[in-house]
Design a protein around this motif. Structure first.
Motif, PDB file in Angstrom:
ATOM      1  N   VAL A 105       0.994  -1.184  -0.093  1.00 49.25           N
ATOM      2  CA  VAL A 105       0.064  -0.182   0.040  1.00 49.25           C
ATOM      3  C   VAL A 105       0.962   1.198  -0.133  1.00 49.25           C
ATOM      4  CG1 VAL A 105      -1.785   1.367   1.222  1.00 49.25           C
ATOM      5  CG2 VAL A 105      -1.996  -1.073   1.104  1.00 49.25           C
ATOM      6  N   LEU A 106       0.778   2.206  -1.023  1.00 54.30           N
ATOM      7  CA  LEU A 106       1.807   3.226  -1.236  1.00 54.30           C
ATOM      8  C   LEU A 106       0.939   4.509  -0.985  1.00 54.30           C
ATOM      9  CD1 LEU A 106       2.990   0.584  -2.744  1.00 54.30           C
ATOM     10  CD2 LEU A 106       3.924   2.564  -4.374  1.00 54.30           C
ATOM     11  N   GLU A 107       1.278   5.666  -0.595  1.00 55.92           N
ATOM     12  CA  GLU A 107       0.756   6.893  -0.591  1.00 55.92           C
ATOM     13  C   GLU A 107       0.936   7.385  -1.898  1.00 55.92           C
ATOM     14  OE1 GLU A 107      -1.214   8.209   1.339  1.00 55.92           O
ATOM     15  OE2 GLU A 107      -1.033   7.212   3.268  1.00 55.92           O
ATOM     16  N   GLU A 108       0.226   8.285  -2.746  1.00 57.89           N
ATOM     17  CA  GLU A 108       0.488   8.750  -3.907  1.00 57.89           C
ATOM     18  C   GLU A 108       1.656   9.714  -4.044  1.00 57.89           C
ATOM     19  OE1 GLU A 108      -1.624  11.306  -7.551  1.00 57.89           O
ATOM     20  OE2 GLU A 108      -2.858  10.888  -5.730  1.00 57.89           O
ATOM     21  N   SER A 109       1.957  10.112  -2.801  1.00 54.60           N
ATOM     22  CA  SER A 109       2.892  11.123  -2.861  1.00 54.60           C
ATOM     23  C   SER A 109       4.253  10.492  -3.000  1.00 54.60           C
ATOM     24  CB  SER A 109       3.350  11.747  -1.339  1.00 54.60           C
ATOM     25  OG  SER A 109       3.117  10.691  -0.203  1.00 54.60           O
ATOM     26  N   VAL A 110       4.418   9.116  -2.830  1.00 56.26           N
ATOM     27  CA  VAL A 110       5.532   8.223  -3.305  1.00 56.26           C
ATOM     28  C   VAL A 110       5.968   8.281  -4.472  1.00 56.26           C
ATOM     29  CG1 VAL A 110       6.449   5.955  -3.170  1.00 56.26           C
ATOM     30  CG2 VAL A 110       5.337   6.579  -1.106  1.00 56.26           C
ATOM     31  N   LEU A 111       4.959   8.476  -5.418  1.00 57.80           N
ATOM     32  CA  LEU A 111       5.058   8.549  -7.008  1.00 57.80           C
ATOM     33  C   LEU A 111       5.481   9.755  -7.241  1.00 57.80           C
ATOM     34  CD1 LEU A 111       1.660   6.883  -8.029  1.00 57.80           C
ATOM     35  CD2 LEU A 111       3.860   5.700  -7.258  1.00 57.80           C
ATOM     36  N   ALA A 137       0.379  -7.713  -4.899  1.00 54.93           N
ATOM     37  CA  ALA A 137      -0.851  -6.603  -5.027  1.00 54.93           C
ATOM     38  C   ALA A 137      -0.268  -5.298  -4.835  1.00 54.93           C
ATOM     39  CB  ALA A 137      -1.989  -7.337  -4.143  1.00 54.93           C
ATOM     40  N   VAL A 138      -0.520  -4.336  -5.327  1.00 49.35           N
ATOM     41  CA  VAL A 138      -0.213  -3.044  -5.145  1.00 49.35           C
ATOM     42  C   VAL A 138      -1.503  -2.005  -5.029  1.00 49.35           C
ATOM     43  CG1 VAL A 138       1.021  -1.014  -6.245  1.00 49.35           C
ATOM     44  CG2 VAL A 138       2.136  -3.251  -6.224  1.00 49.35           C
ATOM     45  N   GLY A 139      -1.648  -1.431  -3.989  1.00 48.14           N
ATOM     46  CA  GLY A 139      -2.507  -0.663  -3.827  1.00 48.14           C
ATOM     47  C   GLY A 139      -2.074   0.997  -3.601  1.00 48.14           C
ATOM     48  N   ALA A 148      -3.760  -1.389  11.420  1.00 49.32           N
ATOM     49  CA  ALA A 148      -3.301  -0.192  10.705  1.00 49.32           C
ATOM     50  C   ALA A 148      -3.250  -0.400   9.008  1.00 49.32           C
ATOM     51  CB  ALA A 148      -2.166   0.478  11.092  1.00 49.32           C
ATOM     52  N   PHE A 149      -2.579  -1.615   8.684  1.00 50.66           N
ATOM     53  CA  PHE A 149      -2.436  -1.941   7.341  1.00 50.66           C
ATOM     54  C   PHE A 149      -3.812  -2.179   6.559  1.00 50.66           C
ATOM     55  CE2 PHE A 149      -1.767  -4.719   3.807  1.00 50.66           C
ATOM     56  CZ  PHE A 149      -0.625  -4.188   3.185  1.00 50.66           C
ATOM     57  N   GLU A 150      -4.545  -2.903   7.369  1.00 50.51           N
ATOM     58  CA  GLU A 150      -5.910  -3.128   6.691  1.00 50.51           C
ATOM     59  C   GLU A 150      -6.746  -1.916   6.422  1.00 50.51           C
ATOM     60  OE1 GLU A 150     -10.132  -3.980   6.447  1.00 50.51           O
ATOM     61  OE2 GLU A 150      -9.276  -2.878   8.177  1.00 50.51           O
ATOM     62  N   ARG A 151      -6.553  -0.778   7.474  1.00 50.57           N
ATOM     63  CA  ARG A 151      -7.403   0.231   7.455  1.00 50.57           C
ATOM     64  C   ARG A 151      -6.749   1.136   6.187  1.00 50.57           C
ATOM     65  NH1 ARG A 151      -9.878   2.253  13.117  1.00 50.57           N
ATOM     66  NH2 ARG A 151     -10.697  -0.093  13.760  1.00 50.57           N
ATOM     67  N   GLN A 152      -5.485   1.217   6.073  1.00 53.88           N
ATOM     68  CA  GLN A 152      -5.064   2.114   5.090  1.00 53.88           C
ATOM     69  C   GLN A 152      -5.204   1.272   3.780  1.00 53.88           C
ATOM     70  OE1 GLN A 152      -3.637   4.735   5.544  1.00 53.88           O
ATOM     71  NE2 GLN A 152      -2.230   4.787   7.313  1.00 53.88           N
ATOM     72  N   SER A 153      -5.399  -0.045   3.543  1.00 51.34           N
ATOM     73  CA  SER A 153      -5.821  -0.611   2.318  1.00 51.34           C
ATOM     74  C   SER A 153      -7.281  -0.233   1.887  1.00 51.34           C
ATOM     75  CB  SER A 153      -5.617  -2.183   2.466  1.00 51.34           C
ATOM     76  OG  SER A 153      -4.523  -2.647   2.801  1.00 51.34           O
ATOM     77  N   ARG A 154      -8.196   0.192   2.749  1.00 45.40           N
ATOM     78  CA  ARG A 154      -9.445   0.426   2.332  1.00 45.40           C
ATOM     79  C   ARG A 154      -9.515   1.588   1.395  1.00 45.40           C
ATOM     80  NH1 ARG A 154     -12.293   0.053   8.096  1.00 45.40           N
ATOM     81  NH2 ARG A 154     -12.018  -1.788   8.835  1.00 45.40           N
ATOM     82  N   SER A 155      -8.354   2.410   1.720  1.00 42.65           N
ATOM     83  CA  SER A 155      -8.445   3.858   1.053  1.00 42.65           C
ATOM     84  C   SER A 155      -7.422   3.823  -0.179  1.00 42.65           C
ATOM     85  CB  SER A 155      -7.707   4.852   1.925  1.00 42.65           C
ATOM     86  OG  SER A 155      -8.503   5.061   3.105  1.00 42.65           O
ATOM     87  N   ALA A 156      -7.236   2.583  -0.622  1.00 48.17           N
ATOM     88  CA  ALA A 156      -6.156   2.262  -1.746  1.00 48.17           C
ATOM     89  C   ALA A 156      -6.884   2.339  -3.023  1.00 48.17           C
ATOM     90  CB  ALA A 156      -5.391   1.449  -1.382  1.00 48.17           C
ATOM     91  N   MET A 157      -6.677   2.793  -3.956  1.00 46.46           N
ATOM     92  CA  MET A 157      -7.119   2.179  -5.581  1.00 46.46           C
ATOM     93  C   MET A 157      -6.203   1.296  -6.046  1.00 46.46           C
ATOM     94  SD  MET A 157      -7.688   5.943  -7.582  1.00 46.46           S
ATOM     95  CE  MET A 157      -9.024   6.892  -6.925  1.00 46.46           C
ATOM     96  N   ARG A 158      -6.839   0.180  -6.758  1.00 50.12           N
ATOM     97  CA  ARG A 158      -5.968  -0.903  -7.284  1.00 50.12           C
ATOM     98  C   ARG A 158      -6.207  -0.998  -8.693  1.00 50.12           C
ATOM     99  NH1 ARG A 158      -3.709  -3.604  -3.051  1.00 50.12           N
ATOM    100  NH2 ARG A 158      -4.757  -3.027  -1.033  1.00 50.12           N
ATOM    101  N   GLY A 159      -5.649  -2.090  -9.203  1.00 50.48           N
ATOM    102  CA  GLY A 159      -5.840  -2.237 -10.881  1.00 50.48           C
ATOM    103  C   GLY A 159      -5.728  -0.973 -11.494  1.00 50.48           C
TER     104      GLY A 159
END
Length: 282
Positions: A174-180, A207-209, A256-267
């Motif tokens: 799970v990455l923050e968009e800022s990382v990009l 799997a990348v979100g 914390a990881f599970e909750r961060q994952s909820r906000s992530a876009m995938r695919g």
């Protein structure tokens, strides 16, 4: 037991001693009664409670059994084991350069079946290209004034990252968009890195979100961490690398990881964010 040279380690030892003292008090027994139940001297109870003598795993089990607190044994034993090495000063880890640091976790990587990685600052090490890793580790070496062995450190990181190609292991990022967006290297190097990130997303075991800037958050952005199976967590700060093994700590980071994952876009949505970041390089 003398004070540990690391204030963090000493604090961890004192916290453990305090927890054992509270368990005894909650049980309503004196140090002498505890000693009788545990079949050791009263002075030993005192030394343990005052962080003068580190307890063994057997001591902790006996202490909890005497106080009717067997349910606390796993956390306390984990805390006891990690107090000596949970908070390792970065300068100590890196005193011989960065290569040793890259190799230090090699066994853990080989023994882990499921990796969960949350990153808020840089492309995660697993997914770095040699060029990006070189730029990043060069910056770290310069900032910390460590011996310049970046070339060897990058080679060690690439060897370590071969675990990614093992289909038997599963990776969830799970990455923050800022990382990009952070410019830690040249435009060409960053373009290659983002292209590599897109390619890695095709792997069946990865799997990348990506959490976009616009996401409605249910938890705040937090420092980077990696969960190895359900056994341990590596959490890094500016001055220390923390290895956390208490079941309650691992569970906290897993939540914390599970909750961060909820906000992530995938695919396709995640790929679109990467493509937009690529386009912005121009």
């Amino acid at each position: 037991m003398p004070l540990h040279p690391s204030s963090r380690v000493q604090k961890a030892r004192e916290d453990l001693a305090g927890r054992l003292r509270e368990i005894r008090k909650d049980a309503g027994i004196t140090g002498r009664e505890l000693a009788i139940r545990c079949r050791w001297s009263e002075s030993k109870s005192s030394r343990i409670e005052n962080a003068k003598t580190p307890p063994s795993d057997a001591d902790i089990k006996a202490w909890c059994r005497a106080c009717g607190a067997d349910d606390q044994v796993p956390d306390l034993i984990a805390a006891n084991r990690q107090s000596a090495d949970a908070h390792v000063q970065w300068r100590q880890l890196q005193r011989t350069g960065l290569r040793r640091l890259q190799e230090s976790a090699g066994d853990v990587y080989q023994q882990t079946g499921v990796f969960r990685v949350y990153v808020s600052d840089v492309i995660p090490g697993f997914l770095q290209t040699p060029g990006y890793a070189t730029a990043l580790l060069s910056t770290i070496a310069n900032f910390r004034g460590t011996p310049d062995d970046v070339r060897d450190a990058v080679a060690a990181r690439m060897r370590r990252n071969t675990v990614l190609s093992n289909g038997a292991r599963r990776f969830s990022f799970v990455l923050e968009e800022s990382v990009l967006r952070y410019r830690l290297c040249s435009v060409e190097t960053m373009a290659a890195q983002l292209g590599h990130l897109l390619a890695v997303m095709d792997l069946q075991n990865v799997a990348v979100g990506i959490i976009p800037f616009s996401a409605q958050r249910n938890v705040w952005p937090m420092p980077t961490f990696t969960i190895f199976d359900d056994a341990r967590v590596h959490a890094d700060t500016l001055d220390a690398a923390s290895t956390l093994t208490q079941p309650s700590q691992v569970e906290l980071y897993a939540r914390a990881f599970e909750r961060q994952s909820r906000s992530a876009m995938r695919g396709a949505a995640a790929r679109s964010l990467i493509a937009t970041a690529l386009a912005s390089l121009d």
